[in-house]
Design a protein around this motif. Structure first.
Motif, PDB file in Angstrom:
ATOM      1  N   ASN A 134       0.839  -1.192   0.000  1.00  0.00           N
ATOM      2  CA  ASN A 134       0.000   0.000   0.000  1.00  0.00           C
ATOM      3  C   ASN A 134       0.878   1.246   0.000  1.00  0.00           C
ATOM      4  O   ASN A 134       2.092   1.161   0.085  1.00  0.00           O
ATOM      5  CB  ASN A 134      -0.975  -0.002   1.189  1.00  0.00           C
ATOM      6  N   HIS A 135       0.230   2.380  -0.121  1.00  0.00           N
ATOM      7  CA  HIS A 135       0.958   3.653  -0.179  1.00  0.00           C
ATOM      8  C   HIS A 135       0.533   4.599   0.936  1.00  0.00           C
ATOM      9  O   HIS A 135       0.651   5.817   0.789  1.00  0.00           O
ATOM     10  CB  HIS A 135       0.789   4.282  -1.568  1.00  0.00           C
ATOM     11  N   LYS A 136       0.073   4.018   2.049  1.00  0.00           N
ATOM     12  CA  LYS A 136      -0.218   4.856   3.221  1.00  0.00           C
ATOM     13  C   LYS A 136       1.090   5.488   3.657  1.00  0.00           C
ATOM     14  O   LYS A 136       2.086   4.794   3.843  1.00  0.00           O
ATOM     15  CB  LYS A 136      -0.798   4.009   4.347  1.00  0.00           C
ATOM     16  N   ASP A 137       1.121   6.785   3.750  1.00  0.00           N
ATOM     17  CA  ASP A 137       2.302   7.526   4.190  1.00  0.00           C
ATOM     18  C   ASP A 137       3.430   7.505   3.152  1.00  0.00           C
ATOM     19  O   ASP A 137       4.572   7.798   3.475  1.00  0.00           O
ATOM     20  CB  ASP A 137       2.804   6.967   5.538  1.00  0.00           C
ATOM     21  N   ARG A 138       3.109   7.121   1.897  1.00  0.00           N
ATOM     22  CA  ARG A 138       4.143   7.072   0.849  1.00  0.00           C
ATOM     23  C   ARG A 138       3.511   7.312  -0.532  1.00  0.00           C
ATOM     24  O   ARG A 138       3.447   6.420  -1.366  1.00  0.00           O
ATOM     25  CB  ARG A 138       4.864   5.718   0.883  1.00  0.00           C
ATOM     26  N   PRO A 139       3.028   8.536  -0.796  1.00  0.00           N
ATOM     27  CA  PRO A 139       2.424   8.807  -2.096  1.00  0.00           C
ATOM     28  C   PRO A 139       3.468   8.771  -3.209  1.00  0.00           C
ATOM     29  O   PRO A 139       4.654   9.021  -2.962  1.00  0.00           O
ATOM     30  CB  PRO A 139       1.837  10.217  -1.932  1.00  0.00           C
ATOM     31  N   GLY A 140       3.001   8.443  -4.406  1.00  0.00           N
ATOM     32  CA  GLY A 140       3.950   8.383  -5.511  1.00  0.00           C
ATOM     33  C   GLY A 140       3.274   8.390  -6.872  1.00  0.00           C
ATOM     34  O   GLY A 140       2.048   8.459  -6.983  1.00  0.00           O
ATOM     35  N   THR A 141       4.113   8.324  -7.886  1.00  0.00           N
ATOM     36  CA  THR A 141       3.670   8.222  -9.268  1.00  0.00           C
ATOM     37  C   THR A 141       4.576   7.219  -9.982  1.00  0.00           C
ATOM     38  O   THR A 141       5.725   7.014  -9.588  1.00  0.00           O
ATOM     39  CB  THR A 141       3.745   9.577 -10.004  1.00  0.00           C
ATOM     40  N   TRP A 171       0.440   6.327 -13.643  1.00  0.00           N
ATOM     41  CA  TRP A 171      -0.615   6.392 -12.647  1.00  0.00           C
ATOM     42  C   TRP A 171      -0.076   7.021 -11.371  1.00  0.00           C
ATOM     43  O   TRP A 171       1.118   7.154 -11.174  1.00  0.00           O
ATOM     44  CB  TRP A 171      -1.216   5.012 -12.354  1.00  0.00           C
ATOM     45  N   SER A 172      -1.012   7.400 -10.497  1.00  0.00           N
ATOM     46  CA  SER A 172      -0.640   7.934  -9.186  1.00  0.00           C
ATOM     47  C   SER A 172      -0.980   6.901  -8.119  1.00  0.00           C
ATOM     48  O   SER A 172      -1.791   6.002  -8.330  1.00  0.00           O
ATOM     49  CB  SER A 172      -1.361   9.256  -8.913  1.00  0.00           C
ATOM     50  N   GLU A 173      -0.326   7.055  -6.975  1.00  0.00           N
ATOM     51  CA  GLU A 173      -0.517   6.155  -5.842  1.00  0.00           C
ATOM     52  C   GLU A 173      -0.705   7.022  -4.605  1.00  0.00           C
ATOM     53  O   GLU A 173       0.218   7.743  -4.214  1.00  0.00           O
ATOM     54  CB  GLU A 173       0.714   5.252  -5.684  1.00  0.00           C
ATOM     55  N   ASP A 174      -1.894   6.954  -4.003  1.00  0.00           N
ATOM     56  CA  ASP A 174      -2.163   7.757  -2.812  1.00  0.00           C
ATOM     57  C   ASP A 174      -2.431   6.852  -1.614  1.00  0.00           C
ATOM     58  O   ASP A 174      -2.276   5.630  -1.709  1.00  0.00           O
ATOM     59  CB  ASP A 174      -3.318   8.729  -3.060  1.00  0.00           C
ATOM     60  N   LYS A 175      -2.854   7.437  -0.508  1.00  0.00           N
ATOM     61  CA  LYS A 175      -3.034   6.676   0.729  1.00  0.00           C
ATOM     62  C   LYS A 175      -4.097   5.591   0.616  1.00  0.00           C
ATOM     63  O   LYS A 175      -4.131   4.669   1.418  1.00  0.00           O
ATOM     64  CB  LYS A 175      -3.355   7.613   1.892  1.00  0.00           C
ATOM     65  N   ALA A 202       9.625   5.162 -10.947  1.00  0.00           N
ATOM     66  CA  ALA A 202       8.765   5.414  -9.792  1.00  0.00           C
ATOM     67  C   ALA A 202       9.316   6.589  -8.994  1.00  0.00           C
ATOM     68  O   ALA A 202      10.507   6.625  -8.686  1.00  0.00           O
ATOM     69  CB  ALA A 202       8.692   4.168  -8.919  1.00  0.00           C
ATOM     70  N   VAL A 203       8.453   7.526  -8.671  1.00  0.00           N
ATOM     71  CA  VAL A 203       8.806   8.694  -7.858  1.00  0.00           C
ATOM     72  C   VAL A 203       7.890   8.683  -6.657  1.00  0.00           C
ATOM     73  O   VAL A 203       6.660   8.605  -6.814  1.00  0.00           O
ATOM     74  CB  VAL A 203       8.652   9.998  -8.668  1.00  0.00           C
ATOM     75  N   ASP A 204       8.469   8.753  -5.455  1.00  0.00           N
ATOM     76  CA  ASP A 204       7.618   8.767  -4.265  1.00  0.00           C
ATOM     77  C   ASP A 204       8.250   9.582  -3.141  1.00  0.00           C
ATOM     78  O   ASP A 204       9.418   9.938  -3.191  1.00  0.00           O
ATOM     79  CB  ASP A 204       7.298   7.352  -3.787  1.00  0.00           C
TER      80      ASP A 204
END
Length: 138
Positions: free
Chosen positions: A77-84, A109-113, A131-133
């Motif tokens: 998951n990307h809780k506390d770690r947003p990215g694209t 795509w984007s990755e949010d909480k 990947a950028v986060d």
């Protein structure tokens, strides 16, 4: 329809739904929990503490991930770690929210909480992702 046929029809109908449900459930594979055939390469990182107040201990990082044929990025998951993510080359399948989506060069795509997903390379050539986060340093 006479009364004797109704129970028989109802049993047939329920049985048909159970069989159809088992087909769709068996078609979905369980999400892998470990990475396999993935090579990460950090390209650059910026320590965000000196840059933005309240961001101590966090980095903005860019990585290149190579996913070999048959490789997977396990469910995470990307809780506390947003990215694209941007797909540079090759094809992969991203699994998110019960939906599988094939992605290829130029897709992003984007990755949010709220994001929980995993990725696999079903192809015959490596998939390369950028990947950028925002990463919390240990």
């Amino acid at each position: 329809m006479d009364r004797k046929r109704i129970p028989l029809f109802a049993r047939w109908l329920v049985g048909s739904f159970l069989i159809a449900g088992s087909w769709s459930a068996s078609a979905q594979q369980p999400a892998p929990t470990e990475n396999k055939g993935v090579t990460p390469k950090q390209l650059v990182a910026v320590d965000l503490g000196p840059e933005i107040e309240g961001m101590g201990g966090r980095q903005l990082r860019m990585r290149m991930l190579t996913v070999e044929p048959g490789g997977v990025i396990g469910i995470h998951n990307h809780k506390d770690r947003p990215g694209t993510v941007y797909i540079l080359q090759g094809k992969a399948t991203e699994h998110r929210g019960g939906v599988a989506r094939e992605v290829g060069p130029g897709d992003f795509w984007s990755e949010d909480k709220e994001t929980t997903h995993w990725l696999e390379n079903k192809g015959t050539t490596p998939a390369v992702l950028i990947a950028v986060d925002v990463f919390k340093q240990p």
